[in-house]
Design an enzyme around this catalytic site. Sequence first.
Site, PDB file in Angstrom:
ATOM      1  N   GLU A  31       0.869  -1.187   0.000  1.00  9.63           N
ATOM      2  CA  GLU A  31       0.000   0.000   0.000  1.00  9.63           C
ATOM      3  C   GLU A  31       0.892   1.219   0.000  1.00  9.63           C
ATOM      4  O   GLU A  31       1.932   1.253   0.681  1.00  9.63           O
ATOM      5  CB  GLU A  31      -0.901   0.013   1.239  1.00  9.63           C
ATOM      6  CG  GLU A  31      -1.727   1.301   1.299  1.00  9.63           C
ATOM      7  CD  GLU A  31      -2.892   1.263   2.278  1.00  9.63           C
ATOM      8  OE1 GLU A  31      -2.858   0.433   3.207  1.00  9.63           O
ATOM      9  OE2 GLU A  31      -3.812   2.069   2.109  1.00  9.63           O
ATOM     10  N   CYS A 242      -6.708   1.111   2.607  1.00 13.14           N
ATOM     11  CA  CYS A 242      -7.638   2.240   2.571  1.00 13.14           C
ATOM     12  C   CYS A 242      -7.394   3.122   1.351  1.00 13.14           C
ATOM     13  O   CYS A 242      -8.299   3.799   0.882  1.00 13.14           O
ATOM     14  CB  CYS A 242      -7.513   3.067   3.841  1.00 13.14           C
ATOM     15  SG  CYS A 242      -8.179   2.198   5.264  1.00 13.14           S
ATOM     16  N   ASN A 369     -12.381  -3.017   0.471  1.00 15.97           N
ATOM     17  CA  ASN A 369     -11.353  -3.116   1.497  1.00 15.97           C
ATOM     18  C   ASN A 369     -11.963  -2.787   2.854  1.00 15.97           C
ATOM     19  O   ASN A 369     -12.292  -1.637   3.106  1.00 15.97           O
ATOM     20  CB  ASN A 369     -10.216  -2.124   1.220  1.00 15.97           C
ATOM     21  CG  ASN A 369      -9.219  -2.097   2.365  1.00 15.97           C
ATOM     22  OD1 ASN A 369      -8.520  -3.073   2.603  1.00 15.97           O
ATOM     23  ND2 ASN A 369      -9.164  -0.987   3.101  1.00 15.97           N
ATOM     24  N   GLU A 370     -12.134  -3.780   3.650  1.00 15.07           N
ATOM     25  CA  GLU A 370     -12.678  -3.647   5.010  1.00 15.07           C
ATOM     26  C   GLU A 370     -13.764  -2.561   5.116  1.00 15.07           C
ATOM     27  O   GLU A 370     -13.768  -1.738   6.026  1.00 15.07           O
ATOM     28  CB  GLU A 370     -11.565  -3.475   6.059  1.00 15.07           C
ATOM     29  CG  GLU A 370     -10.630  -2.324   5.921  1.00 15.07           C
ATOM     30  CD  GLU A 370      -9.576  -2.235   7.040  1.00 15.07           C
ATOM     31  OE1 GLU A 370      -9.516  -1.183   7.681  1.00 15.07           O
ATOM     32  OE2 GLU A 370      -8.821  -3.206   7.268  1.00 15.07           O
TER      33      GLU A 370
HETATM   34  O1  AHR Z   1      -2.410  -1.482   6.611  1.00 14.04           O
HETATM   35  C1  AHR Z   1      -2.785  -0.206   6.981  1.00 14.04           C
HETATM   36  C2  AHR Z   1      -4.288   0.010   6.905  1.00 14.04           C
HETATM   37  O2  AHR Z   1      -4.922  -0.823   7.811  1.00 14.04           O
HETATM   38  C3  AHR Z   1      -4.939  -0.339   5.602  1.00 14.04           C
HETATM   39  O3  AHR Z   1      -4.898   0.697   4.705  1.00 14.04           O
HETATM   40  C4  AHR Z   1      -6.329  -0.636   5.969  1.00 14.04           C
HETATM   41  O4  AHR Z   1      -6.921  -1.554   5.087  1.00 14.04           O
HETATM   42  C5  AHR Z   1      -6.236  -1.106   7.386  1.00 14.04           C
HETATM   43  O5  AHR Z   1      -7.114  -0.431   8.198  1.00 14.04           O
END
Ligand code: AHR
Length: 648
Positions: A31, A242, A369-370
């Site tokens: 990321e 995120c 994503n979550e």
């Molecule tokens: O890994 C860091 C963050 O943690 C990611 O962006 C998110 O998916 C999670 O909350």
Amino acid sequence: MLSAQPAFDLVIDTGSPGKAISRDLVGIFFEDLNYAADGGLYAELIQNRSFEYGPLDHTDWNSFTSWDLVARSGKGSLVLDGAFPLHPNNPHYAVLEVTQPGEIAMVNAGFDGIPVQAGEKYDLTVFTRYLYTGGRWDAKKSSDTLPLIARLETREGVVLAEISFTVTTPDWTRFSASFAPSASCVDARLVLIARDRGGFAVDEVSLFPKNTFKGRANGLRADLAQTIADLKPRFMRFPGGCLVHGNGLPNFYRWKDTIGPVEQRRHQSNLWGYHQSVGLGYYEFFQFCEDLGALPLPVVPAAVSCQNSGHTGGTGQQCLPLADLPAYIQDLCDLIEWANGPASSPWGAKRAAAGHPAPFGLKLLGVGNEDHITPGFRERFRIIHDALREKHPEITLIGTAGPAPDGEDFEQGWKFANELKVAMVDEHYYKSPQWFWDNLARYDAYDRTKSKVYLGEYAAHDNKRRTTLRAALAEAAYLTSLERNGDIVTFASYAPLLAKRGHTQWNPNLIYFTNTGVFPTISYQVQRLFALNAGDHVLATSLKSRPESTAPADLAVSSVRDSHTGDLILKVVSAASEPLLVHLVFKGATILATTGSLTVLTATDPSVSSDFDHPDAVLPAQSTIPVSAAFDLRVPPHSLTILRLANP
Ligand code: AHR
């Protein structure tokens, strides 16, 4: 003190082939967080090369962040313009003007300085055109050319290398040349100098080391990429996190904005508080996966933004209007065609034009994503899921189950996934080391008839969110449980992967780095050892404490077989503070090997961390030991022990 008597009996059933498990269990999660991309893995050395920084990235940034105007002699100015941009996606550019001849310099400080090494080459490219020669309002042009000088200098102004260009046209033109610095410097500057009266437009000022990972153009930092490659990841998830679903709808990570010539890509702010040039975009991610031998696992937004958008702390999920969903789904189908279609297809042709005529072989796609499992999310996810499943049954879709190992989003996410029969569900959790030890049986109870699991983000956070030996061993213990459950847990990736010193928004991370150094953590050693010692079958293994033993039972074990090599691999993780003797029995088949290769990761203090000052605090040690069908194995305190028997 090591007791003379074994405290445990460990029996491995070598007589049966065992249960088939995922060969691809251990991968990575990239990321752009902590300067992982720009200023990090992406080897570009110029910060704000396109003059697209602004206060939406970071409150005190502007188009000239990391740039300075220095009038060394003469008079001139540096201003921003957007009247005739290089490309609509790259709307701003700089105008460097000289009103009184001399040395008017625009100076870029890179990302905390530009590190250069004598003996290496650095490729400079600049897009420029002259706006006028002589005075701006002169009735007659003084000449048809303007000289532009590019230098690498130390912070104090010592010249390390110089190149001269002549700008001969009022049309945007790409100039390129290589610097060969005369001395090494960790903190150099790129200096563009105008001397004669006139004005230039300048954009997309880029400086790359020639030595990128695998020598790729627009490539990756060789040392950092190599450290990642050494992990031998079986897959790579990208571009987040995120970052994928972004800070509000306009901040979605849109894959199409990240391909094609870099000067035509659409920049955007990074929700972690900085900027994305997207120079490291989808093409580069797929290329990197190929170079790593890793399956590409892109994640796209489920047509909803991050629930924490707009600094809301959980209520800011925005939903793409349903009217826009067909176009959005088409974008995803285009992605699949771009990655897998023949070079003759419209999107496959773009991949081919970028230099990769052969398909990339995309098999996996994460959607969401979550996300908060809201009605808005459900409606959009269902439509996307069903459409992709119908149009592209060859792609394994991965759904999402919130940011935690339990709770409302987790429950609802799984319920919804079961309803839709989503192929795989992405779970995330960041927990204490003890939590991981307490949950080693988590997946034993998962229903094998339901969706597979991708553990997309996990890490053990020790006190104050540190990564320590204790945390790394908790992850190792957990990985043994993932191997045992490798029939349902297909993929797992530690998160996050990278963090730059001085620009870290999240701790801990797997690999820390500076402009010139790379500092893998102890958790990195664990991930690497599991990847290097992966198998595709797990063998029935029983661990029993002897009745007379008083040793604490904080051991975790797994035994796998790699059918490619035939090797048998035993992993034992101990959180005990005393050494232990384990009586090992290979049951069922004759063990022909007389020696085994032993790898041990240990230290006396479980709270030890590897950091910038002690990068080698805990490293694996390798040796060869005698083995037989039954023998006593010494397990050091606070350790991961891996015994590998070559084709026993
Ligand atoms: O890994 C860091 C963050 O943690 C990611 O962006 C998110 O998916 C999670 O909350």
